[in-house]
Write a protein that holds these residues in place. Structure first.
Motif, PDB file in Angstrom:
ATOM      1  N   ASP A  28      -3.457   3.868  -2.577  1.00  0.00           N
ATOM      2  CA  ASP A  28      -3.365   2.987  -3.740  1.00  0.00           C
ATOM      3  C   ASP A  28      -2.659   1.702  -3.326  1.00  0.00           C
ATOM      4  O   ASP A  28      -1.768   1.707  -2.467  1.00  0.00           O
TER       5      ASP A  28
ATOM      6  N   LYS B 293       0.829  -1.201   0.000  1.00  0.00           N
ATOM      7  CA  LYS B 293       0.000   0.000   0.000  1.00  0.00           C
ATOM      8  C   LYS B 293       0.866   1.255   0.000  1.00  0.00           C
ATOM      9  O   LYS B 293       1.880   1.341   0.693  1.00  0.00           O
TER      10      LYS B 293
ATOM     11  N   LEU C  35      -0.177   8.510  -8.837  1.00  0.00           N
ATOM     12  CA  LEU C  35      -0.369   7.661  -7.667  1.00  0.00           C
ATOM     13  C   LEU C  35      -0.778   8.489  -6.467  1.00  0.00           C
ATOM     14  O   LEU C  35      -0.415   9.667  -6.347  1.00  0.00           O
TER      15      LEU C  35
ATOM     16  N   HIS D  86      -7.305   0.891  -6.772  1.00  0.00           N
ATOM     17  CA  HIS D  86      -7.839   1.906  -5.867  1.00  0.00           C
ATOM     18  C   HIS D  86      -9.358   1.814  -5.870  1.00  0.00           C
ATOM     19  O   HIS D  86      -9.993   1.948  -6.920  1.00  0.00           O
TER      20      HIS D  86
ATOM     21  N   VAL E  38      -2.008  -0.786 -10.393  1.00  0.00           N
ATOM     22  CA  VAL E  38      -2.422  -0.140  -9.150  1.00  0.00           C
ATOM     23  C   VAL E  38      -3.925  -0.289  -8.977  1.00  0.00           C
ATOM     24  O   VAL E  38      -4.701  -0.029  -9.906  1.00  0.00           O
TER      25      VAL E  38
ATOM     26  N   THR F 107      -8.658  -1.149 -11.078  1.00  0.00           N
ATOM     27  CA  THR F 107      -7.232  -1.351 -11.328  1.00  0.00           C
ATOM     28  C   THR F 107      -6.826  -0.620 -12.601  1.00  0.00           C
ATOM     29  O   THR F 107      -7.537  -0.659 -13.612  1.00  0.00           O
TER      30      THR F 107
END
Length: 209
Positions: A161, A142, A157, A194, A192, A198
Motif C-alpha cells: 500500500d 510505501k 492496510l 493500492h 492509501v 485510493t
C-alpha cells in the motif's frame, strides 16, 4: 567500541541509516538474541546493495558508547546471512535515530569519535504506533511491514500500500516525523493507494513495541 546490555562489540556509525540500532546476524545468533529479547515482530528491515533485509524488531535495554548510554533503543535483530549483516567482526550498526541524540565530532586522523549530548538526548525511541514499517522513496511512502494485530492491520492496510495523505494533508518532512509517534489514543486518517485505487482508512495509535 561499545556494548549492548553488557555484550561488547564493534559498531558501525551510519548517519544515513534510518533505524536506531541494527545487530548483525552472526552477533544475534552467537548470543541467541531473538530468544533473549523474546522478539516476535519479524519482516522487512531496510534495504542494502543486496536487496531487502529482514529481521526481528525488539528493544535492547542499554547501548553503551564510552561514557554515553542510550536506553531502550529499538533494535533490529538481522536474519540476513549476506552483505554487511553477515559480518563476524562487526556487531552491528548505529543509525540516525540514536545519533541525533548527540552532536558528533569525527576525528579521522586519530580514529576517534566524540559524542556530546544535545537537546534530543534521552528522548524515548518510539516505534511506529500504527504498527507499520515504511519506506520513503523519492515518490512514495510505501508500506513494507504490517505488525500483526496492530491498528494498521485492523484498519486493513497491507504490504505495498502507498500512503498519499495523512489527516488530509500531503506528505512533508514535519508530518512524516510526527504522525506515527503521536500520543497513544490519537486518531489518524490515512489516504492509501493500492493498485490504482485510493481509499481512506482510520485508526487509533497504540503502543506497539
Amino acid at each position: 567500541e561499545g556494548s549492548v546490555d553488557g555484550i561488547p562489540g564493534l559498531f558501525g556509525i551510519d548517519t544515513g541509516d534510518m533505524f536506531s540500532l541494527s545487530l548483525y546476524a552472526p552477533f544475534v545468533a552467537q548470543h541467541d538474541l531473538v530468544r533473549h529479547y523474546a522478539a516476535t515482530i519479524h519482516g522487512y528491515a531496510g534495504e542494502g546493495f543486496g536487496g531487502p533485509d529482514t529481521g526481528f524488531y525488539a528493544r535492547a535495554n542499554t547501548l553503551q558508547l564510552g561514557p554515553m548510554s542510550v536506553t531502550r533503543p529499538i533494535t533490529v535483530l538481522s536474519q540476513d546471512s549476506q552483505g554487511a549483516e553477515s559480518s563476524s567482526t562487526i556487531a552491528g550498526n548505529i543509525g540516525l535515530r540514536i545519533l541525533k541524540q548527540f552532536t558528533l565530532v569525527f576525528d579521522y586522523p586519530h580514529g576517534k569519535l566524540y559524542l556530546e549530548k544535545n537537546a534530543n538526548y534521552g528522548q524515548p525511541d518510539i516505534f511506529n504506533r500504527a504498527g507499520l514499517v515504511l519506506n520513503l522513496d523519492p515518490e512514495n511512502l510505501k508500506v513494507k511491514l504490517v505488525v500483526p494485530s496492530s491498528p494498521a492491520e485492523k484498519a486493513g492496510l497491507a504490504v505495498d500500500d502507498v500512503i498519499t495523505h495523512i489527516d488530509g494533508l500531503p506528505l512533508d518532512d514535519d508530518t512524516l516525523q510526527s504522525a506515527f509517534t503521536r500520543p497513544v489514543g490519537t486518531p489518524l486518517r490515512l489516504d492509501v493507494r493500492h493498485q490504482g485505487t485510493t481509499r481512506s482508512v482510520s485508526l487509533i495509535l497504540e503502543e506497539i513495541l
